[in-house]
Write a protein that holds these residues in place. Structure first.
Motif, PDB file in Angstrom:
ATOM      1  N   VAL A 221     -78.212  68.803  22.169  1.00 16.37           N
ATOM      2  CA  VAL A 221     -76.993  68.442  22.618  1.00 16.37           C
ATOM      3  C   VAL A 221     -75.874  69.557  21.645  1.00 16.37           C
ATOM      4  N   GLN A 222     -76.188  69.277  20.537  1.00 12.52           N
ATOM      5  CA  GLN A 222     -75.301  69.829  19.563  1.00 12.52           C
ATOM      6  C   GLN A 222     -75.325  71.662  19.406  1.00 12.52           C
ATOM      7  N   ILE A 223     -76.623  71.860  19.537  1.00 14.38           N
ATOM      8  CA  ILE A 223     -76.702  73.322  19.812  1.00 14.38           C
ATOM      9  C   ILE A 223     -76.423  73.937  21.268  1.00 14.38           C
ATOM     10  N   ALA A 224     -76.484  73.097  22.038  1.00 18.68           N
ATOM     11  CA  ALA A 224     -76.071  73.366  23.448  1.00 18.68           C
ATOM     12  C   ALA A 224     -74.517  73.546  23.209  1.00 18.68           C
ATOM     13  N   GLN A 225     -73.726  72.679  22.780  1.00 17.91           N
ATOM     14  CA  GLN A 225     -72.312  72.627  22.664  1.00 17.91           C
ATOM     15  C   GLN A 225     -71.729  73.686  21.753  1.00 17.91           C
ATOM     16  N   ASP A 226     -72.499  74.045  20.847  1.00 17.89           N
ATOM     17  CA  ASP A 226     -72.089  75.084  19.940  1.00 17.89           C
ATOM     18  C   ASP A 226     -72.362  76.160  20.599  1.00 17.89           C
ATOM     19  N   ALA A 227     -73.248  76.460  21.306  1.00 21.47           N
ATOM     20  CA  ALA A 227     -73.505  77.801  22.024  1.00 21.47           C
ATOM     21  C   ALA A 227     -72.300  77.975  23.231  1.00 21.47           C
ATOM     22  N   VAL A 228     -72.005  76.787  23.893  1.00 27.23           N
ATOM     23  CA  VAL A 228     -70.941  76.892  24.807  1.00 27.23           C
ATOM     24  C   VAL A 228     -69.806  77.308  23.988  1.00 27.23           C
ATOM     25  N   HIS A 229     -69.405  76.709  22.934  1.00 24.97           N
ATOM     26  CA  HIS A 229     -68.216  76.989  22.151  1.00 24.97           C
ATOM     27  C   HIS A 229     -68.325  78.562  21.603  1.00 24.97           C
ATOM     28  N   LYS A 230     -69.337  78.944  21.113  1.00 24.62           N
ATOM     29  CA  LYS A 230     -69.354  80.494  20.720  1.00 24.62           C
ATOM     30  C   LYS A 230     -69.209  81.320  21.731  1.00 24.62           C
ATOM     31  N   ASP A 231     -69.716  80.800  22.909  1.00 27.42           N
ATOM     32  CA  ASP A 231     -69.739  81.762  23.974  1.00 27.42           C
ATOM     33  C   ASP A 231     -68.107  81.690  24.311  1.00 27.42           C
ATOM     34  N   ARG A 232     -67.357  80.596  24.556  1.00 31.40           N
ATOM     35  CA  ARG A 232     -66.084  80.676  24.765  1.00 31.40           C
ATOM     36  C   ARG A 232     -65.150  81.449  23.899  1.00 31.40           C
ATOM     37  N   LEU A 233     -65.414  81.598  22.481  1.00 29.26           N
ATOM     38  CA  LEU A 233     -64.834  82.323  21.411  1.00 29.26           C
ATOM     39  C   LEU A 233     -64.977  83.817  21.887  1.00 29.26           C
ATOM     40  N   ARG A 234     -66.392  84.037  22.222  1.00 29.62           N
ATOM     41  CA  ARG A 234     -66.734  85.505  22.167  1.00 29.62           C
ATOM     42  C   ARG A 234     -66.071  85.957  23.761  1.00 29.62           C
ATOM     43  N   ILE A 235     -65.879  85.110  24.601  1.00 29.76           N
ATOM     44  CA  ILE A 235     -65.127  85.453  25.661  1.00 29.76           C
ATOM     45  C   ILE A 235     -63.917  85.480  25.476  1.00 29.76           C
ATOM     46  N   ALA A 236     -63.113  84.664  24.768  1.00 38.17           N
ATOM     47  CA  ALA A 236     -61.570  84.738  24.252  1.00 38.17           C
ATOM     48  C   ALA A 236     -61.440  85.985  23.519  1.00 38.17           C
ATOM     49  N   ARG A 237     -62.378  86.429  22.722  1.00 33.07           N
ATOM     50  CA  ARG A 237     -62.046  87.727  22.114  1.00 33.07           C
ATOM     51  C   ARG A 237     -62.019  88.953  22.579  1.00 33.07           C
ATOM     52  N   GLU A 238     -63.102  88.960  23.585  1.00 28.70           N
ATOM     53  CA  GLU A 238     -63.272  90.171  24.563  1.00 28.70           C
ATOM     54  C   GLU A 238     -62.117  90.273  25.383  1.00 28.70           C
ATOM     55  N   LEU A 239     -61.604  89.091  25.939  1.00 35.89           N
ATOM     56  CA  LEU A 239     -60.352  89.462  26.946  1.00 35.89           C
ATOM     57  C   LEU A 239     -59.214  89.670  26.034  1.00 35.89           C
ATOM     58  N   HIS A 240     -58.882  89.015  24.852  1.00 35.84           N
ATOM     59  CA  HIS A 240     -57.763  89.329  24.117  1.00 35.84           C
ATOM     60  C   HIS A 240     -57.678  90.825  23.728  1.00 35.84           C
ATOM     61  N   ASP A 241     -58.767  91.289  23.255  1.00 39.49           N
ATOM     62  CA  ASP A 241     -59.061  92.783  22.777  1.00 39.49           C
ATOM     63  C   ASP A 241     -58.803  93.667  23.906  1.00 39.49           C
ATOM     64  N   SER A 242     -59.424  93.413  25.063  1.00 41.37           N
ATOM     65  CA  SER A 242     -59.225  94.263  26.250  1.00 41.37           C
ATOM     66  C   SER A 242     -57.959  94.328  26.745  1.00 41.37           C
ATOM     67  N   VAL A 243     -57.574  93.052  27.434  1.00 44.86           N
ATOM     68  CA  VAL A 243     -56.367  92.937  28.219  1.00 44.86           C
ATOM     69  C   VAL A 243     -55.199  93.005  27.355  1.00 44.86           C
ATOM     70  N   GLY A 244     -55.312  92.651  26.080  1.00 46.69           N
ATOM     71  CA  GLY A 244     -53.970  92.513  24.936  1.00 46.69           C
ATOM     72  C   GLY A 244     -53.793  94.044  24.705  1.00 46.69           C
ATOM     73  N   HIS A 245     -54.646  94.861  24.327  1.00 46.06           N
ATOM     74  CA  HIS A 245     -54.476  96.372  24.076  1.00 46.06           C
ATOM     75  C   HIS A 245     -53.916  96.935  25.628  1.00 46.06           C
ATOM     76  N   HIS A 246     -54.333  97.039  26.565  1.00 46.95           N
ATOM     77  CA  HIS A 246     -53.727  97.625  27.645  1.00 46.95           C
ATOM     78  C   HIS A 246     -52.248  96.913  27.968  1.00 46.95           C
ATOM     79  N   VAL A 247     -52.218  95.832  28.080  1.00 49.14           N
ATOM     80  CA  VAL A 247     -50.888  95.298  28.467  1.00 49.14           C
ATOM     81  C   VAL A 247     -49.838  95.541  27.309  1.00 49.14           C
ATOM     82  N   SER A 248     -50.245  95.624  26.094  1.00 54.52           N
ATOM     83  CA  SER A 248     -49.201  95.971  25.299  1.00 54.52           C
ATOM     84  C   SER A 248     -48.979  97.494  25.364  1.00 54.52           C
ATOM     85  N   SER A 249     -49.807  98.273  25.695  1.00 54.85           N
ATOM     86  CA  SER A 249     -49.650  99.704  25.940  1.00 54.85           C
ATOM     87  C   SER A 249     -48.412  99.824  27.090  1.00 54.85           C
ATOM     88  N   ILE A 250     -48.821  99.017  28.401  1.00 53.02           N
ATOM     89  CA  ILE A 250     -48.016  99.018  29.519  1.00 53.02           C
ATOM     90  C   ILE A 250     -46.693  98.489  29.087  1.00 53.02           C
TER      91      ILE A 250
END
Length: 450
Positions: A221-250
């Motif tokens: 259960v802990q491994i599954a929760q950690d995997a979900v947490h890490k996946d959420r962090l990864r998605i958050a980083r990808e969204l922040h890096d991708s969208v943040g760069h373009h929105v800032s330029s816009i």
């Protein structure tokens, strides 16, 4: 995984682990009472058969006593699992006490089996193991003394069975009686103790297996929760890096267009086109990111493409369009090594460069940025490095650089995931900001894979 085990008791014997076997549930204890009723009936019936065979002679008093003795010896069976040690001591007292009323009744098979069951149960269910073995040793000692007492008072235990005036064999009748009774009792008490301890050890092992199963389930259960947490962090980083760069330029291009519209409307065409281009690029990268996040490991044929080191010049070009001169410094050999890294490593380098450049655009008045990619080291201590420096100061809208922001946190997390570290802060001896990420990498391994 580390094996789960329980500590051993700090007692004089160190025989058993420090574990208390749980008391059976009430339903099981009630079954002990019904079992006693059945055993009592069988024991009385068995005693009636012995009486009918003439074992107790024709003495009515002796016959009545035999029934009382048999019934008394079955009584401890009712509490044998609820109070195992106390029942052992009480049963022993009853056994020796009843022997003074009827030696023959105590020696019958039903009486011996009842007492054997009490011995076995005490060893199998006792919680305090040190107290159990002390009590068991005292019981064995008392039996040994009882044998000696019989030998001294009766001359031979065989007198109990009416065997008299016989001579022959290797031993005298008293000696033969002593040898036989000693061997019988050693076997009797030894077997009861061995079987009881085997039952206790099996219960203990089941307890360990249950705890291990619970631990494995909790870990899963802990491994599954950690995997979900890490996946959420990864998605958050990808969204922040991708969208943040373009929105800032816009945002920068929109501000330029606003100023141009108020002074020279014809100059607003370029920033507006840049806004359109950035918006399309942002949507395209967002769709690409969603495809990557949805991509399954079992689907290697997916066409989704993650940004790589080769896409970093496009970041520099977008900075140029924002009015910030951007220079990429990398030698050919280092570029070949870095572009030969795994796709995930290249994506991390790209995202860290993207976030560093976005922070320059959002929080700095810099007019120029230098992005450097380097490799170095020898043997097994080779490394790769990304450095982004600017010459600007804080803008009026930025009170401080986002030390704890999601972007810089993402850079540190990516650097740590690569086994390296990130140094983020003001430049020493010059104006501006510096982001330096270095992580170890064995380029020889990648060359061997090729």
């Amino acid at each position: 995984m580390k094996r789960l085990s329980l500590p051993t008791m700090s007692t004089w014997n160190r025989i058993d682990p420090d574990w208390e076997r749980p008391t059976p549930p009430r339903a099981s204890l009630r079954r002990d009472i019904w079992a006693w009723v059945l055993i009592l009936a069988i024991s009385l019936l068995y005693n009636a058969g012995l009486h009918s065979s003439g074992l107790y002679s024709s003495d009515p008093e002796q016959t009545v006593k035999s029934y009382y003795v048999v019934a008394a010896l079955t009584l401890p069976l009712m509490t044998r699992r609820r109070y195992p040690i106390a029942t052992l001591l009480v049963a022993t007292a009853i056994f020796f006490g009843m022997s003074s009323f009827s030696q023959l009744a105590v020696s019958t098979l039903s009486s011996q089996l009842c007492y054997f069951t009490v011995l076995y149960t005490a060893v199998a269910w006792a919680k305090n193991r040190a107290m159990l073995w002390i009590a068991y040793a005292l019981v064995c000692l008392s039996v040994f003394l009882w044998i000696i007492a019989i030998w001294l008072t009766l001359g031979s235990a065989f007198n109990l069975f009416g065997i008299e005036n016989y001579s022959g064999g290797l031993f005298s009748r008293p000696t033969a009686s002593y040898i036989v009774m000693t061997l019988v009792n050693i076997s009797y008490f030894g077997l009861a103790g061995a079987l009881g301890r085997t039952a206790w050890k099996e219960a203990y092992q089941r307890h360990i297996l249950t705890q291990q199963a619970d631990q494995l389930e909790a870990q899963a259960v802990q491994i599954a929760q950690d995997a979900v947490h890490k996946d959420r962090l990864r998605i958050a980083r990808e969204l922040h890096d991708s969208v943040g760069h373009h929105v800032s330029s816009i945002g920068v291009q929109a501000a330029a267009a606003d100023r141009a519209l108020r002074k020279k409307p014809e100059l607003a065409t370029v920033p507006l086109r840049n806004i359109e281009k950035l918006a399309r690029s942002s949507v395209a990268e967002m769709k690409n990111l969603i495809r990557i996040l949805r991509e399954s490991e079992a689907d290697p044929g997916s066409t989704a493409k993650e940004p790589q080191v080769a896409d970093i010049p496009a970041l520099a070009h977008s900075m140029q369009e924002s009015g910030i001169e951007t220079v990429i410094q990398v030698d050919t050999q280092s570029l070949e090594k870095i572009e030969g890294l795994h796709q995930g490593t290249q994506l991390s380098i790209y995202r860290m460069a993207q976030e560093a450049l976005t922070n320059v655009r959002k929080h700095s008045s810099a007019r120029s940025v230098i992005l450097a990619l380097r490799t170095g080291g020898q043997g097994e201590k080779t490394w790769a490095e990304l450095e982004v420096t600017d010459d600007g100061t804080l803008t009026e809208n930025s009170q401080a650089r986002p030390r704890a922001g999601y972007g810089l946190q993402g850079i540190r997390e990516r650097a740590a995931a690569l086994g390296g570290s990130a140094q983020i802060g003001p430049r020493t001896g010059a104006e501006g900001w510096r982001v330096l990420v270095r992580f170890p990498v064995r380029f020889e391994d990648y060359q061997e894979e090729k």
